[in-house]
Design an enzyme around this catalytic site. Structure first.
Site, PDB file in Angstrom:
ATOM      1  N   CYS A 160       1.253  -1.032   0.076  1.00 48.48           N
ATOM      2  CA  CYS A 160      -0.452  -0.244   0.114  1.00 48.48           C
ATOM      3  C   CYS A 160       1.251   1.747  -0.406  1.00 48.48           C
ATOM      4  CB  CYS A 160      -0.476   0.201   0.784  1.00 48.48           C
ATOM      5  SG  CYS A 160      -1.562  -1.807   1.065  1.00 48.48           S
ATOM      6  N   CYS A 183      -0.040   2.150   6.175  1.00 43.65           N
ATOM      7  CA  CYS A 183       0.697   1.298   6.776  1.00 43.65           C
ATOM      8  C   CYS A 183       0.590   0.200   5.393  1.00 43.65           C
ATOM      9  CB  CYS A 183       0.053   0.668   8.184  1.00 43.65           C
ATOM     10  SG  CYS A 183      -1.905   0.687   7.274  1.00 43.65           S
ATOM     11  N   HIS A 242      -9.344   2.905  -1.670  1.00 41.24           N
ATOM     12  CA  HIS A 242      -7.679   2.399  -1.008  1.00 41.24           C
ATOM     13  C   HIS A 242      -7.612   1.456  -2.503  1.00 41.24           C
ATOM     14  CE1 HIS A 242      -4.096   1.336   0.155  1.00 41.24           C
ATOM     15  NE2 HIS A 242      -5.184  -0.187   0.717  1.00 41.24           N
TER      16      HIS A 242
END
Length: 420
Positions: free
Chosen positions: A88, A407, A377
Site C-alpha cells: 500500500c 501502513c 483505497h
C-alpha cells in the site's frame, strides 16, 4: 541536496470494485492519469527524468508495466520508467525514490504513481497445472502430449485468486487488525466515529471544490463514489463485524476500506526546474522513511509507521506536535487509532528507542479532506493520492508542515514529511 518540489497530482475517481471500472486494466487507468499530467503541465514531447509506477494486482506479462504506461502517452519515448512495489506504500515509496534522485541532482523531473483494480484480476493457474502445461509445450511427440493431458486432474483446473492473506500467518489484514484493536483497547464506537469524520470531511471537501483539478473524469465518472455524505454514527453502528465473528469483532465494512479501483500520479521537480518552467510549487517533499515490524512473532501487522515516524522525527529534530497537517492512511479506522494510542504510550515508545512518549496530536488536523475509508483505497495508488492531496492542502493554507503515514501489508510502513 536540492529541494524537491511537488508540482501537482492527478487521479481518476476512486470507485467501488466490480462496478464502474469493471474489466478496465491498471495500465488504462494509470495512463489516463499520466495523460492529465502531460496536458496540465505542457509535457507533450518532453523527456521526464524518470517515471516510477506500481500496481499490486498485476499480471506477470506486465513485467514492464511502468514503461508501457509511459509509451501510451505523448511524452518523449526516450523517457525511462520502472516498476515499484511496496504494497500500500508503493506510490509514496516511488515519490521518495524519485525525490532522492532529484535532490542529488541526477534528474530534474520525475513522475510517481500507482494503480490497482480488483475488477480485472490476474488469475493464476494451480502450480501443478502450470508445470504440466509447461511440459506440454515442450513435448515432442503425440504420445507425450496425450500422457501429459491425461494426467491433468479436475481439481487442478480451479484458478488461484489473489489474496490479501499474510503468507506467514494465514491471517487477513482485517484479522490482524482485530488483534491490534483488542490489544490496544480500541472501541467499536471510536472506530465508527473516525469513519464518520472521514466521510464528513471528504463530503465538505467536495462541496468546497477542493478536489477540482485533482480528480479527472474517467469512464463517465467525475467524482469518488465511495464517499457517503448521508452516513451517520447510527447507521455505522448497525453494520456487522466483517472479520471476527466470535462476538468480539469490531471491524466492519463501514470502518474499514473496501475493495477499490483507481489510479493516481504525481509530478515532482527540482525547485530550479520548476522556476524555469514557471510551475507553481505546491509543497516540498522534505524527507521519507520506511520501517517494518516482526508481526510473525506478535507485533501488530500495521504498526510499522510508529517506528518510521519516530526515526523521521529524530532525524529532522522535530516533535510529533510540530505539524499542521496529519495524513494517516485509514486502511482501518482501528489501525489509525492504535497508532495514535501507541505514540502516547511510554512503554511502547521506549521500544521505539525513545525516552518519552511522542504524545498526542490535534485530531482536528487529521485527514481533514477525508481519508481512505471514505475516499477509497486502490492499494498502489493511495500514496500518490495522499501526497497530491496533502500538497494542495499546504498550498491552500499558504504554508505549514505535514506528516504522511501509510501502513502496508507485510508489516511495513512508509512515511514522509511535506513542507511549504
Amino acid at each position: 541536496m536540492r529541494k524537491v518540489a511537488i508540482i501537482g497530482g492527478k487521479r481518476i475517481p476512486f470507485v467501488k470494485s466490480f462496478r464502474e471500472y469493471n474489466r478496465v486494466s491498471n495500465q488504462e487507468m494509470l495512463t489516463a492519469c499520466l495523460h492529465a499530467l502531460v496536458s496540465t503541465y505542457r509535457l507533450e514531447g518532453q523527456r521526464i527524468g524518470d517515471v516510477a509506477l506500481g500496481a499490486l494486482l498485476n499480471r506477470s506479462t506486465e513485467w514492464n508495466f511502468a514503461r508501457e504506461c509511459v509509451l501510451g502517452t505523448v511524452l518523449d519515448p526516450h523517457t525511462s520508467a520502472y516498476n515499484v512495489q511496496r504494497a500500500c506504500g508503493t506510490s509514496l515509496d516511488a515519490a521518495i525514490q524519485l525525490g532522492l534522485r532529484i535532490a542529488a541532482g541526477q534528474i530534474e523531473t520525475g513522475i510517481a504513481g500507482g494503480s490497482d483494480t480488483n475488477s480485472d484480476l490476474p488469475l493464476m493457474l494451480q502450480q501443478q497445472l502450470a508445470w504440466k502445461l509447461t511440459a506440454l509445450k515442450g513435448a515432442k511427440t503425440l504420445g507425450e502430449r496425450l500422457r501429459i493431458l491425461t494426467s491433468v486432474r479436475f481439481r487442478e483446473l480451479s484458478p488461484l485468486y489473489p489474496s490479501i492473506v499474510e503468507p506467514r500467518t494465514g491471517l487477513s489484514m482485517g484479522q490482524h487488525t482485530e488483534k491490534m484493536v483488542q490489544e490496544w483497547g480500541i472501541s467499536r464506537e471510536d472506530q465508527d466515529a473516525l469513519a464518520y469524520t472521514s466521510h464528513m470531511n471528504a463530503t465538505r471537501a467536495y462541496m468546497a471544490g477542493f478536489f477540482e483539478g485533482l480528480v479527472i473524469p474517467f469512464k463517465n465518472v467525475s467524482r469518488d463514489t465511495i464517499i457517503r455524505p448521508d452516513t451517520t454514527p447510527e447507521k455505522l453502528a448497525t453494520l456487522k463485524p466483517a472479520f471476527d465473528h466470535t462476538g468480539k469483532g469490531s471491524l466492519t465494512a463501514g470502518n474499514s476500506t473496501i475493495y477499490t479501483d483507481g489510479a493516481a500520479a504525481l509530478l515532482l521537480a527540482s525547485e530550479e526546474y520548476a522556476q524555469r518552467r514557471q510551475w507553481p510549487v505546491q509543497a516540498y517533499l522534505t524527507d521519507g522513511e520506511t520501517a517494518a515490524v516482526d508481526y510473525v512473532h506478535g507485533e501488530g501487522l500495521l504498526m510499522a509507521p510508529t517506528y518510521a515516524v519516530a526515526r523521521l522525527l529524530q532525524r529532522n529534530n522535530l516533535r510529533l506536535q510540530d505539524f499542521d497537517v496529519y495524513e494517516i492512511h485509514e486502511a482501518f479506522c482501528g489501525q489509525v487509532l492504535c497508532t495514535l494510542k501507541a505514540w502516547e504510550d511510554a512503554a511502547y515508545c521506549k521500544k521505539l528507542g525513545l525516552d518519552a512518549p511522542l504524545g498526542s496530536i490535534d485530531r482536528n488536523k487529521l485527514n481533514t479532506k477525508g481519508g481512505s475509508v471514505a475516499i477509497g483505497h486502490p492499494f498502489a495508488a493511495t500514496g500518490a493520492r495522499i501526497v497530491a492531496q496533502t500538497a494542495k492542502i499546504l498550498q491552500e493554507r499558504g504554508g505549514g508542515r505535514a506528516l504522511v503515514s501509510i501502513c502496508t501489508a507485510g508489516g511495513m510502513g512508509v512515511t514522509a514529511i511535506l513542507e511549504r
